[in-house]
Design a protein around this motif. Structure first.
Motif, PDB file in Angstrom:
ATOM      1  N   ALA A  46       0.827  -1.207   0.000  1.00 27.80           N
ATOM      2  CA  ALA A  46       0.000   0.000   0.000  1.00 27.80           C
ATOM      3  C   ALA A  46       0.863   1.260   0.000  1.00 27.80           C
ATOM      4  CB  ALA A  46      -0.950  -0.010   1.201  1.00 27.80           C
ATOM      5  N   ALA A  47       1.937   1.252   0.786  1.00 25.91           N
ATOM      6  CA  ALA A  47       2.828   2.409   0.835  1.00 25.91           C
ATOM      7  C   ALA A  47       3.575   2.573  -0.488  1.00 25.91           C
ATOM      8  CB  ALA A  47       3.806   2.284   1.989  1.00 25.91           C
ATOM      9  N   GLY A  48       3.980   1.463  -1.083  1.00 29.68           N
ATOM     10  CA  GLY A  48       4.666   1.523  -2.375  1.00 29.68           C
ATOM     11  C   GLY A  48       3.777   2.094  -3.456  1.00 29.68           C
ATOM     12  N   LEU A  49       2.524   1.669  -3.483  1.00 27.28           N
ATOM     13  CA  LEU A  49       1.573   2.191  -4.472  1.00 27.28           C
ATOM     14  C   LEU A  49       1.320   3.677  -4.226  1.00 27.28           C
ATOM     15  CD1 LEU A  49      -0.368   1.787  -6.819  1.00 27.28           C
ATOM     16  CD2 LEU A  49      -2.104   1.106  -5.164  1.00 27.28           C
ATOM     17  N   ALA A  50       1.162   4.059  -2.967  1.00 24.53           N
ATOM     18  CA  ALA A  50       0.935   5.470  -2.648  1.00 24.53           C
ATOM     19  C   ALA A  50       2.104   6.332  -3.118  1.00 24.53           C
ATOM     20  CB  ALA A  50       0.704   5.639  -1.153  1.00 24.53           C
ATOM     21  N   ALA A  51       3.334   5.820  -2.958  1.00 25.65           N
ATOM     22  CA  ALA A  51       4.519   6.566  -3.392  1.00 25.65           C
ATOM     23  C   ALA A  51       4.537   6.708  -4.917  1.00 25.65           C
ATOM     24  CB  ALA A  51       5.776   5.871  -2.911  1.00 25.65           C
ATOM     25  N   LEU A  52       4.125   5.665  -5.637  1.00 26.20           N
ATOM     26  CA  LEU A  52       4.085   5.738  -7.094  1.00 26.20           C
ATOM     27  C   LEU A  52       3.029   6.720  -7.599  1.00 26.20           C
ATOM     28  CD1 LEU A  52       4.435   1.992  -8.124  1.00 26.20           C
ATOM     29  CD2 LEU A  52       6.087   3.826  -8.528  1.00 26.20           C
ATOM     30  N   LEU A  53       1.958   6.849  -6.871  1.00 26.36           N
ATOM     31  CA  LEU A  53       0.859   7.705  -7.298  1.00 26.36           C
ATOM     32  C   LEU A  53       1.048   9.171  -6.937  1.00 26.36           C
ATOM     33  CD1 LEU A  53      -2.163   5.355  -6.501  1.00 26.36           C
ATOM     34  CD2 LEU A  53      -1.056   5.776  -8.708  1.00 26.36           C
ATOM     35  N   ARG A  54       2.075   9.484  -6.169  1.00 28.98           N
ATOM     36  CA  ARG A  54       2.347  10.876  -5.795  1.00 28.98           C
ATOM     37  C   ARG A  54       2.922  11.647  -6.926  1.00 28.98           C
ATOM     38  NH1 ARG A  54       5.652   9.747  -0.748  1.00 28.98           N
ATOM     39  NH2 ARG A  54       4.248   8.269   0.127  1.00 28.98           N
TER      40      ARG A  54
END
Length: 54
Positions: A46-54
């Motif tokens: 979830a954190a990895g996806l959030a970082a990619l979407l920033r």
């Protein structure tokens, strides 16, 4: 005996999908998505996806 994978089913065998609510599904999906992974440098998917979407 092999350890259960993170993708192992989390609902008991024979559970009726008619009894499952969207909140139940969201809770079940959150468990593996918030589990740290060695391959992600002990970050969560979830954190990895959030970082990619920033």
């Amino acid at each position: 005996m092999a350890a259960l994978s993170p993708a192992a089913p989390t609902l008991p065998k024979g559970t009726s999908m008619a009894d499952i609510t969207q909140d139940d599904i969201d809770t079940l999906a959150a468990k593996p998505n918030n589990r740290p992974r060695k391959t992600l440098g002990y970050d969560t998917p979830a954190a990895g996806l959030a970082a990619l979407l920033r």
